[in-house]
Enzyme design. Structure first.
Site, short mmCIF file in Angstrom:
data_model
loop_
_atom_site.label_atom_id
_atom_site.label_comp_id
_atom_site.label_asym_id
_atom_site.label_seq_id
_atom_site.Cartn_x
_atom_site.Cartn_y
_atom_site.Cartn_z
N SER A 249 0.85 -1.19 0.00
CA SER A 249 0.00 0.00 0.00
C SER A 249 0.89 1.24 0.00
O SER A 249 2.12 1.14 0.09
CB SER A 249 -0.89 0.01 1.24
OG SER A 249 -0.10 0.24 2.38
N LYS A 250 0.23 2.38 -0.07
CA LYS A 250 0.95 3.66 -0.13
C LYS A 250 1.95 3.79 1.02
O LYS A 250 2.99 4.43 0.88
CB LYS A 250 -0.05 4.80 -0.04
CG LYS A 250 -0.58 5.19 -1.38
CD LYS A 250 -1.37 6.48 -1.27
CE LYS A 250 -2.11 6.75 -2.55
NZ LYS A 250 -3.33 7.49 -2.36
N ARG A 251 1.59 3.21 2.14
CA ARG A 251 2.43 3.25 3.33
C ARG A 251 3.85 2.74 3.03
O ARG A 251 4.82 3.15 3.63
CB ARG A 251 1.76 2.35 4.36
CG ARG A 251 2.07 2.57 5.79
CD ARG A 251 1.02 1.86 6.66
NE ARG A 251 0.69 0.53 6.17
CZ ARG A 251 1.42 -0.55 6.36
NH1 ARG A 251 2.56 -0.47 7.01
NH2 ARG A 251 1.05 -1.73 5.90
#
Ligand code: GLU
Length: 470
Positions: A249-251
């Site tokens: 994910s973007k994380r």
């Protein structure tokens, strides 16, 4: 006579909800490679029926991402929103043949149905109360003012199974599946239904997609069978995880393909990386798209989730950067060079600088930053330089100035350095380090003979003289 081999037709069918995710790009790549391997067709279909989330910008982001990666479809893009009439037509046919029916349950009724089933310890599911046989049996009358949905009449018994190209045999009991809504009350077709009609109409032979769709497959197969369509082969690819084992994910950093472009990755590096992420060909780590086409089949796709390794991607990017000639790199980085306090039009030619620095760069952005060292005048004095100018060093540098070669090449410069060092009985760092500081203002430069070759005689002589106080 042998029957002609089945034409392989794959499709990439993204829902445009923001950008082309690396997971989607990997799916697209595998679909592309599979079709190419068998001389088939790769089709692009934009699943844009979610009007709240699909935007023209998001569609463009997918097209841009595909174009940047060079994953050109043989057919399409097809847009589901442009196929609404066709979906309605098929719904009409299914209603006519009895493989679909109108259901007039209100949301409140459905809630009550589920509530009651839960209370009895059953799995909540639609109980088929508006199936045609029940309408007759119970003499049901469509209620006033309720816009009916259309449901698919799922088989009541038996198994729906398929031989998954990646996961192996999968079988689901039809009892697990209730009658799927294929058109909403306002007549719009639902997601699974559109996919089925498209896969049928587009004569898709192989559905290769993420395993987050595995639950849709038995439903889609049942509808395809009800339509008398050929059921394609299915292959579900495991998800991509971040280095911490969680779904990417973007994380974890960049997940959008175009973000990699912006960050200075080359498409060939990202493609090579994604190809290898979840598929293998022996111990090969570096391969071209031509080789991927030749080698790619589903057998060597991994059954378990892949872990995204940013370091490996950087390593591959460095590999592909090193393959590029300096003039190409110069062109690629020109818009990325932030000429703050310097100008690349004054100083050495950018292609030469790129050629020299490319080995050290992991991205085009790294390279664009690093080139600055060739265009910024180093300080006249620094504590580091003073420290290096220990006894004997200024004389050594002076001797080197006097021994500069006629022919201004790295090899000749290196020979001149070695000659003065031999004469003085000193070791290479005694000369190379002060020269680096004098010429570049830093010690972490490429080999100093090569640096001098790029800087040119005039700049080298001037900088050394100024810093020797001459
Ligand atoms: N539109 C779906 C998605 O973006 C893919 C559907 C499919 O491949 O069947 O996840």
């Amino acid at each position: 006579m042998t029957s002609p081999a089945k034409t392989i037709r794959t499709r990439f069918a993204p829902s445009p909800t923001g950008y082309l995710h690396v997971g989607g790009a990997r799916t697209a790549l595998y679909c592309w490679a599979y079709a190419r391997h068998f001389g088939g067709q790769f089709i692009l279909r934009i699943e844009d029926t979610d009007l709240e989330r699909s935007t023209p910008e998001a569609v463009q982001a997918i097209l841009d991402g595909m174009a940047w990666l060079g994953l050109d479809p043989d057919e399409g893009p097809f847009y589901q929103m442009q196929r609404m009439d066709r979906y309605r037509e098929v719904i009409g046919q299914m209603l006519a043949t009895g493989s679909a029916y109108y259901c007039y349950c209100t949301p409140a009724e459905l809630d009550a149905m589920r509530e009651e089933q839960r209370a009895r310890g059953l799995k909540p599911r639609y109980d088929g109360r508006w199936r045609p046989e029940n309408i007759q049996r119970k003499q049901l009358q469509p209620p006033e003012g309720v816009k009916p949905v259309v449901r698919f009449r799922n088989p009541d018994s038996g198994l729906v199974s398929w031989e998954d190209g990646v996961k192996g045999r999968i079988a689901i009991s039809n009892e697990e599946l209730d009658d799927l809504i294929i058109a909403r009350g306002d007549g719009t077709p639902t997601y699974n239904f559109c996919v089925v009609v498209d896969d049928m109409d587009m004569r898709i032979s192989h559905v290769i997609r993420g395993d987050d769709h595995i639950n849709n497959t038995p439903r889609q197969i049942n509808i395809l069978k009800a339509l008398g369509a050929t059921v394609p082969e299915y292959a579900h690819l495991p998800m991509i995880h971040g280095p911490d084992g969680e779904k990417l994910s973007k994380r974890h950093g960049a997940v959008s393909v175009m973000q990699y472009h912006e960050d200075g990755y080359l498409p060939e590096a990202l493609l090579n990386y994604l190809a290898r992420l979840g598929w293998s060909h022996g111990n090969d780590e570096i391969f071209s798209m031509q080789q991927l086409q030749e080698w790619f089949t589903l057998e060597h796709c991994s059954k378990s989730a892949a872990q995204f390794d940013f370091e490996k991607l950087k390593w591959l990017n460095n590999h592909y950067l090193r393959q590029k000639p300096g003039d190409q790199l110069a062109e690629m980085i020109a818009p990325r060079v932030r000429e703050e306090g310097f100008s690349i039009s004054k100083g050495p030619a950018l292609p030469l600088v790129c050629e020299l620095l490319k080995d050290r760069a992991h991205t085009l952005n790294d390279l664009a930053e690093e080139v600055a060292m060739f265009y910024i005048e180093p300080p006249l004095a620094s504590a580091e330089l003073t420290e290096k100018m220990q006894s004997g060093v200024p004389e050594l540098v002076t001797a080197f100035l006097a021994a500069l070669p006629q022919e201004w090449t790295a090899a000749e410069l290196s020979a001149a350095m070695k000659a003065v060092l031999a004469q003085a009985g000193m070791k290479m760092p005694m000369l190379a380090m002060p020269l680096r500081l004098m010429l570049m203002g830093r010690t972490d430069t490429p080999s100093i003979d090569k640096v001098m070759a790029v800087l040119g005689r005039e700049v080298v002589v001037r900088r050394i003289q100024e810093r020797l106080g001459q």
